[in-house]
Write a protein that holds these residues in place. Structure first.
Motif, PDB file in Angstrom:
ATOM      1  N   PHE A 159      59.777  45.301  52.601  1.00 11.25           N
ATOM      2  CA  PHE A 159      60.128  44.009  53.188  1.00 11.25           C
ATOM      3  C   PHE A 159      60.406  42.913  52.160  1.00 11.25           C
ATOM      4  O   PHE A 159      61.089  41.935  52.464  1.00 11.25           O
ATOM      5  N   GLY A 160      59.855  43.042  50.952  1.00 15.34           N
ATOM      6  CA  GLY A 160      60.001  41.976  49.967  1.00 15.34           C
ATOM      7  C   GLY A 160      60.440  42.494  48.611  1.00 15.34           C
ATOM      8  O   GLY A 160      59.975  43.549  48.163  1.00 15.34           O
ATOM      9  N   VAL A 161      61.354  41.763  47.972  1.00 15.38           N
ATOM     10  CA  VAL A 161      61.771  42.091  46.606  1.00 15.38           C
ATOM     11  C   VAL A 161      62.051  40.796  45.862  1.00 15.38           C
ATOM     12  O   VAL A 161      62.581  39.839  46.453  1.00 15.38           O
ATOM     13  N   ASN A 162      61.673  40.743  44.586  1.00 16.30           N
ATOM     14  CA  ASN A 162      61.839  39.508  43.824  1.00 16.30           C
ATOM     15  C   ASN A 162      61.913  39.818  42.334  1.00 16.30           C
ATOM     16  O   ASN A 162      61.111  40.600  41.818  1.00 16.30           O
ATOM     17  N   TYR A 163      62.879  39.187  41.653  1.00 19.67           N
ATOM     18  CA  TYR A 163      62.959  39.292  40.199  1.00 19.67           C
ATOM     19  C   TYR A 163      61.882  38.413  39.559  1.00 19.67           C
ATOM     20  O   TYR A 163      61.547  37.341  40.076  1.00 19.67           O
ATOM     21  N   SER A 164      61.370  38.857  38.403  1.00 24.22           N
ATOM     22  CA  SER A 164      60.529  37.978  37.611  1.00 24.22           C
ATOM     23  C   SER A 164      61.390  36.822  37.114  1.00 24.22           C
ATOM     24  O   SER A 164      62.620  36.918  37.059  1.00 24.22           O
ATOM     25  N   SER A 165      60.750  35.714  36.762  1.00 24.53           N
ATOM     26  CA  SER A 165      61.504  34.527  36.336  1.00 24.53           C
ATOM     27  C   SER A 165      62.344  34.811  35.099  1.00 24.53           C
ATOM     28  O   SER A 165      63.437  34.272  34.931  1.00 24.53           O
ATOM     29  N   GLY A 166      61.829  35.674  34.222  1.00 26.04           N
ATOM     30  CA  GLY A 166      62.583  36.053  33.036  1.00 26.04           C
ATOM     31  C   GLY A 166      63.604  37.129  33.297  1.00 26.04           C
ATOM     32  O   GLY A 166      64.439  37.431  32.434  1.00 26.04           O
ATOM     33  N   GLY A 167      63.542  37.730  34.484  1.00 22.96           N
ATOM     34  CA  GLY A 167      64.538  38.707  34.888  1.00 22.96           C
ATOM     35  C   GLY A 167      64.324  40.119  34.387  1.00 22.96           C
ATOM     36  O   GLY A 167      65.114  41.014  34.702  1.00 22.96           O
ATOM     37  N   ARG A 168      63.254  40.373  33.638  1.00 24.74           N
ATOM     38  CA  ARG A 168      63.062  41.717  33.072  1.00 24.74           C
ATOM     39  C   ARG A 168      62.578  42.714  34.107  1.00 24.74           C
ATOM     40  O   ARG A 168      62.934  43.893  34.068  1.00 24.74           O
ATOM     41  N   LEU A 169      61.741  42.256  35.055  1.00 26.16           N
ATOM     42  CA  LEU A 169      61.139  43.153  36.036  1.00 26.16           C
ATOM     43  C   LEU A 169      61.489  42.740  37.460  1.00 26.16           C
ATOM     44  O   LEU A 169      61.844  41.584  37.721  1.00 26.16           O
ATOM     45  N   ARG A 210      53.185  35.139  34.643  1.00 22.04           N
ATOM     46  CA  ARG A 210      51.836  35.635  34.375  1.00 22.04           C
ATOM     47  C   ARG A 210      51.068  35.982  35.642  1.00 22.04           C
ATOM     48  O   ARG A 210      50.088  36.724  35.583  1.00 22.04           O
ATOM     49  N   THR A 211      51.501  35.436  36.750  1.00 26.16           N
ATOM     50  CA  THR A 211      50.820  35.694  38.020  1.00 26.16           C
ATOM     51  C   THR A 211      51.842  35.999  39.108  1.00 26.16           C
ATOM     52  O   THR A 211      53.034  35.692  38.983  1.00 26.16           O
ATOM     53  N   LEU A 212      51.347  36.601  40.171  1.00 29.77           N
ATOM     54  CA  LEU A 212      52.177  36.953  41.318  1.00 29.77           C
ATOM     55  C   LEU A 212      51.398  36.625  42.575  1.00 29.77           C
ATOM     56  O   LEU A 212      50.176  36.818  42.618  1.00 29.77           O
ATOM     57  N   VAL A 213      52.076  36.135  43.603  1.00 30.11           N
ATOM     58  CA  VAL A 213      51.417  35.875  44.881  1.00 30.11           C
ATOM     59  C   VAL A 213      52.036  36.793  45.932  1.00 30.11           C
ATOM     60  O   VAL A 213      53.242  37.015  45.940  1.00 30.11           O
ATOM     61  N   SER A 214      51.188  37.356  46.789  1.00 30.24           N
ATOM     62  CA  SER A 214      51.654  38.244  47.856  1.00 30.24           C
ATOM     63  C   SER A 214      51.014  37.831  49.175  1.00 30.24           C
ATOM     64  O   SER A 214      49.916  37.273  49.200  1.00 30.24           O
ATOM     65  N   THR A 215      51.715  38.097  50.269  1.00 31.08           N
ATOM     66  CA  THR A 215      51.211  37.744  51.602  1.00 31.08           C
ATOM     67  C   THR A 215      51.310  38.961  52.508  1.00 31.08           C
ATOM     68  O   THR A 215      52.130  39.852  52.289  1.00 31.08           O
ATOM     69  N   SER A 216      50.476  38.965  53.558  1.00 34.76           N
ATOM     70  CA  SER A 216      50.429  40.164  54.386  1.00 34.76           C
ATOM     71  C   SER A 216      50.314  39.873  55.865  1.00 34.76           C
ATOM     72  O   SER A 216      49.976  38.770  56.292  1.00 34.76           O
ATOM     73  N   MET A 217      50.585  40.918  56.644  1.00 31.20           N
ATOM     74  CA  MET A 217      50.413  40.863  58.082  1.00 31.20           C
ATOM     75  C   MET A 217      48.935  40.689  58.436  1.00 31.20           C
ATOM     76  O   MET A 217      48.590  40.165  59.483  1.00 31.20           O
ATOM     77  N   GLY A 218      48.074  41.123  57.530  1.00 33.80           N
ATOM     78  CA  GLY A 218      46.631  41.046  57.761  1.00 33.80           C
ATOM     79  C   GLY A 218      46.017  39.734  57.342  1.00 33.80           C
ATOM     80  O   GLY A 218      44.865  39.704  56.898  1.00 33.80           O
ATOM     81  N   HIS A 219      46.786  38.649  57.414  1.00 35.42           N
ATOM     82  CA  HIS A 219      46.260  37.289  57.263  1.00 35.42           C
ATOM     83  C   HIS A 219      45.943  36.912  55.815  1.00 35.42           C
ATOM     84  O   HIS A 219      45.310  35.901  55.573  1.00 35.42           O
ATOM     85  N   GLU A 220      46.362  37.723  54.846  1.00 43.82           N
ATOM     86  CA  GLU A 220      45.941  37.514  53.463  1.00 43.82           C
ATOM     87  C   GLU A 220      46.987  36.815  52.600  1.00 43.82           C
ATOM     88  O   GLU A 220      48.180  37.005  52.764  1.00 43.82           O
ATOM     89  N   ILE A 221      46.469  36.039  51.647  1.00 43.72           N
ATOM     90  CA  ILE A 221      47.236  35.602  50.485  1.00 43.72           C
ATOM     91  C   ILE A 221      46.453  36.087  49.273  1.00 43.72           C
ATOM     92  O   ILE A 221      45.250  35.831  49.157  1.00 43.72           O
ATOM     93  N   LYS A 222      47.123  36.817  48.378  1.00 41.74           N
ATOM     94  CA  LYS A 222      46.472  37.292  47.158  1.00 41.74           C
ATOM     95  C   LYS A 222      47.210  36.758  45.939  1.00 41.74           C
ATOM     96  O   LYS A 222      48.446  36.765  45.895  1.00 41.74           O
ATOM     97  N   LEU A 223      46.431  36.308  44.972  1.00 43.86           N
ATOM     98  CA  LEU A 223      46.993  35.885  43.690  1.00 43.86           C
ATOM     99  C   LEU A 223      46.564  36.905  42.644  1.00 43.86           C
ATOM    100  O   LEU A 223      45.376  37.187  42.495  1.00 43.86           O
ATOM    101  N   TRP A 224      47.556  37.441  41.929  1.00 41.69           N
ATOM    102  CA  TRP A 224      47.309  38.521  40.982  1.00 41.69           C
ATOM    103  C   TRP A 224      47.475  38.030  39.548  1.00 41.69           C
ATOM    104  O   TRP A 224      48.451  37.360  39.228  1.00 41.69           O
ATOM    105  N   ASP A 225      46.534  38.407  38.680  1.00 42.06           N
ATOM    106  CA  ASP A 225      46.652  38.185  37.250  1.00 42.06           C
ATOM    107  C   ASP A 225      47.359  39.404  36.685  1.00 42.06           C
ATOM    108  O   ASP A 225      46.791  40.501  36.643  1.00 42.06           O
ATOM    109  N   LEU A 226      48.608  39.255  36.267  1.00 44.03           N
ATOM    110  CA  LEU A 226      49.408  40.409  35.879  1.00 44.03           C
ATOM    111  C   LEU A 226      49.016  40.979  34.530  1.00 44.03           C
ATOM    112  O   LEU A 226      49.227  42.166  34.262  1.00 44.03           O
ATOM    113  N   ARG A 227      48.428  40.163  33.667  1.00 45.02           N
ATOM    114  CA  ARG A 227      47.974  40.702  32.379  1.00 45.02           C
ATOM    115  C   ARG A 227      46.721  41.544  32.542  1.00 45.02           C
ATOM    116  O   ARG A 227      46.549  42.567  31.885  1.00 45.02           O
TER     117      ARG A 227
END
Length: 329
Positions: A159-169, A210-227
Motif C-alpha cells: 500500500f505504501g512506497v516512498n523514496y528516501s530524501s537522498g534518493g538512495r533507498l 535517519r528516521t522513518l514513520v509508519s502507520t497502520s490499520m491497527g491504530h498505530e504510529i511507529k517511529l523507527w531509528d534507522l541506524r
C-alpha cells in the motif's frame, strides 16, 4: 479563516479525495479521487481558467481518467504529474497542458502508491516508483516511460512506497506487516523492519533520512531509528483507536503529522511522542497529507470530498493565566 481553523477549503471532487501533492513552486497542487478525476489547483486562486464555471480555484480538470485515482504526485521539476489507479495502471501527465504523456502498464492489480525520485537524489524526477496489490514495487523511467525494474519481496498487498530524501533507498510496506528497504538501482533488498501487528498503510522518511514513520490499520504510529534498526516509539491508539492512514514529518523533522479515520489531524513531538495539537474540520476519514515546500502550510484530503489548507505548525490555543482567587465581599 474557517470556523474549524483551516485557512481554506477546496471543493470540486464528487467523492472521496485519496491523494494530494504540492507542486515544487508551491503555487499549485494536484488531487485525485473516487470520481476518477485529476484536478490541478491554484493554492491562492492565481492563474484560474476563466472558462470554468466553478468558483473553486481549479486550474484544470482531467476527466478522461478511466479509473479511481488512488494516489498522485508532482515531479520535482513541476512539469509532470503522476497518478496511480485501481485499473492496474499508473499515468503520467503534462502538468501545464494536462495532456496524457504515458500509461505505465505492468502491474496486475490495483496500484496504490506512486512517487517521483526526489529533488535530493542524483536523478530528481527521472524515475517513478509504484506499488500494488500484486505484491510488487515497480520502477519506471520518466524519459522513456518504460518499466525499469520489479522489486519482489513482499508476500501480500503493498500500500505504501516512498523514496528516501537522498534518493538512495526506497521503503515499501503493506499487508504482510513488514517494511522493506530497497537499493532500487541494484534491485536488491537492503533491510527489513518488523513490529507492526496489522496492515501498514504508509511509510515516510525524515528529511535527514535517519528516521522513518509508519502507520497502520491497527491504530498505530511507529517511529523507527534507522541506524539502530529499531522502534524509537510507538503510539497504539493515536487516533481514538481508529486506523491511521498517513503520517509525515515537519520540515525540520521535530514533529510527526498524521491523519486517520477519526477525521482528525494530529501532531506529535518526534522526540517524546507527546501529542502537540489536534485539528478538526473534516467530516470523514483524513486520507492524505502534503506539507507545503516552505513547511508553513499543510494540505489534507478526506472522504468528505474536500481538501483543507492549514497553517503549520498549528497555532496553540490561547490560555489565560490563572489570576489570584476571588475576594469574598
Amino acid at each position: 479563516k474557517g470556523e474549524d481553523g483551516s485557512l481554506q477549503t477546496y471543493k470540486g471532487h464528487e467523492g472521496p479525495v485519496y491523494g494530494v501533492a504540492f507542486a515544487p513552486g508551491a503555487q499549485r497542487f494536484v488531487s485525485g479521487g473516487k470520481d476518477k478525476t485529476i484536478r490541478l489547483w491554484s493554492v491562492d486562486g492565481v492563474g484560474l481558467d476563466e472558462n470554468l464555471e466553478s468558483e473553486a480555484p481549479v486550474v484544470r480538470t482531467i476527466k478522461s481518467h478511466p479509473g479511481v485515482v488512488l494516489a498522485c504526485d508532482y515531479s520535482p521539476t513541476g512539469n509532470e504529474v503522476a497518478c496511480s489507479s485501481d485499473d492496474y495502471n499508473a499515468y503520467l501527465y503534462d502538468a501545464k497542458s494536462a495532456r496524457q504523456i504515458a500509461i505505465l502498464k505492468g502491474h496486475t492489480n490495483k496500484v496504490y502508491g506512486v512517487t517521483f525520485s526526489p529533488v535530493g537524489s542524483t536523478s530528481p524526477g527521472e524515475y517513478i516508483a509504484t506499488c500494488s496489490l500484486d505484491k510488487t514495487v515497480r520502477l519506471w523511467s520518466t524519459e522513456t516511460q518504460q518499466q525499469q525494474g520489479i522489486l519482489k519481496g513482499h508476500t501480500d498487498n503493498v500500500f505504501g512506497v516512498n523514496y528516501s530524501s537522498g534518493g538512495r533507498l526506497l521503503a515499501s510496506a503493506g499487508d504482510d506487516k513488514n517494511i522493506l528497504f530497497w537499493d532500487w538501482r541494484q534491485g536488491t533488498k537492503a533491510q527489513v523492519l518488523t513490529g507492526h501487528m496489522t496492515t501498514i498503510w504508509s511509510v515516510a522518511w525524515s528529511h535527514d533520512d535517519r528516521t522513518l514513520v509508519s502507520t497502520s490499520m491497527g491504530h498505530e504510529i511507529k517511529l523507527w531509528d534507522l541506524r539502530m534498526e529499531k522502534t524509537r516509539w510507538s503510539i497504539n491508539n493515536a487516533h481514538d483507536s481508529m486506523p491511521v492512514h498517513q503520517a509525515i514529518f515537519s520540515l525540520d523533522d521535530t514533529l510527526v503529522i498524521s491523519g486517520g479515520r477519526d477525521r482528525k489531524i494530529r501532531v506529535h513531538d518526534a522526540e517524546s511522542s507527546n501529542e502537540v495539537s489536534v485539528s478538526t474540520g473534516h467530516n470523514g476519514t483524513v486520507y492524505h497529507l502534503a506539507l507545503h515546500p516552505s513547511g508553513s502550510r499543510l494540505l489534507t484530503s478526506s472522504v468528505d470530498s474536500t481538501m483543507k489548507l492549514w497553517s503549520f505548525p498549528p497555532e496553540p490555543p490561547i490560555t489565560l493565566e490563572e489570576g489570584p482567587p476571588p475576594v469574598d465581599m
